[in-house]
Structures are given as C-alpha cells and as structure tokens.
Design a protein around this motif. Structure first.
Motif, PDB file in Angstrom:
ATOM      1  N   LYS A   1      -5.439  37.329 -32.675  1.00 14.83           N
ATOM      2  CA  LYS A   1      -5.956  35.987 -32.962  1.00 14.83           C
ATOM      3  C   LYS A   1      -4.856  34.941 -32.797  1.00 14.83           C
ATOM      4  CE  LYS A   1      -8.240  33.261 -36.497  1.00 14.83           C
ATOM      5  NZ  LYS A   1      -8.762  33.239 -37.878  1.00 14.83           N
TER       6      LYS A   1
ATOM      7  N   ASN B   1      -4.839  31.914 -30.080  1.00 14.68           N
ATOM      8  CA  ASN B   1      -4.680  30.499 -30.435  1.00 14.68           C
ATOM      9  C   ASN B   1      -3.561  29.851 -29.623  1.00 14.68           C
ATOM     10  OD1 ASN B   1      -6.775  30.320 -32.293  1.00 14.68           O
ATOM     11  ND2 ASN B   1      -5.475  30.870 -34.023  1.00 14.68           N
TER      12      ASN B   1
ATOM     13  N   PRO C   1      -7.942  24.905 -29.621  1.00  8.87           N
ATOM     14  CA  PRO C   1      -7.195  24.522 -30.828  1.00  8.87           C
ATOM     15  C   PRO C   1      -6.205  23.397 -30.564  1.00  8.87           C
ATOM     16  CG  PRO C   1      -6.354  26.585 -29.955  1.00  8.87           C
ATOM     17  CD  PRO C   1      -7.562  26.231 -29.136  1.00  8.87           C
TER      18      PRO C   1
ATOM     19  N   VAL D   1      -3.156  25.192 -35.199  1.00  6.31           N
ATOM     20  CA  VAL D   1      -2.520  26.493 -34.971  1.00  6.31           C
ATOM     21  C   VAL D   1      -1.313  26.653 -35.897  1.00  6.31           C
ATOM     22  CG1 VAL D   1      -1.286  27.933 -33.299  1.00  6.31           C
ATOM     23  CG2 VAL D   1      -3.354  26.700 -32.615  1.00  6.31           C
TER      24      VAL D   1
END
Length: 106
Positions: A49, A53, A79, A84
C-alpha cells in the motif's frame, strides 16, 4: 507506468509495486520468515500500500508536469503528497515493530 518501492524500517522486507498496489517484486530476508505468518503478510501488504501510494504520487507529478489542471487531478483519485506523508507517519507509529534482536545474521 510508475512503480515504487517501500522497505521496512529494518530493511529486511522490500516491496516494489505498481500504482495500483500490484506487487512486482518482494524481497524478504530469511530471518523474517521466522515471524508469525499473519504478521509477515500484514507487513508485506502494508508495504504494498505504501509503495502504491508513492507510485500514485509519481503519476500525479507526471500529470501535473504535463499541464493537467488541479480540478481534473482531483478527479483521478491520485494521492496528494500531504496525504501520503500523513498516512506513512500513522502507519509507522501503529505498525512498525522493534526488531526482536538488534543482532542480524550475516
């Protein structure tokens, strides 16, 4: 397609993913294989993940450099840097574990 890498604090787990979070490469040091499988899998998913991002940020930067307007960028769902950074800080505080030993195998 932007790809990005995320690495555990100890450096013993590294994941490279696409911006959608699809793992391209996963590197796990042998000592990490002694961990609880659920914990190890959770760490790998968290790193996927995080890398996704970061790859999304790279894509956003590419689109901005190409002249895409901010309103259109918002519609992409990519994002923003501050999002982030905030997410990584939260994850570091919640999920990073201290090493079971400060000694590492050579």
């Amino acid at each position: 397609m932007p790809m990005s890498t995320a690495t555990s604090r100890s450096g013993s787990i590294s994941v490279e993913t696409t911006e959608q979070g699809l793992p391209i490469a996963v590197t796990v040091e042998r000592a990490e294989l002694r961990r609880d499988p659920k914990e190890l899998a959770g760490e790998i998913l968290r790193l996927c993940k995080q890398a996704a991002n970061r790859a999304g940020l790279a894509r956003r930067a590419e689109l901005e450099a190409a002249g895409l307007h901010g309103d259109v960028l918002a519609l992409t769902g990519l994002p923003k840097p501050e999002d982030v950074a905030r997410q990584e800080l939260v994850e570091e505080q919640e999920y990073e574990v201290e090493p079971e030993s400060w000694l590492r195998s050579i």
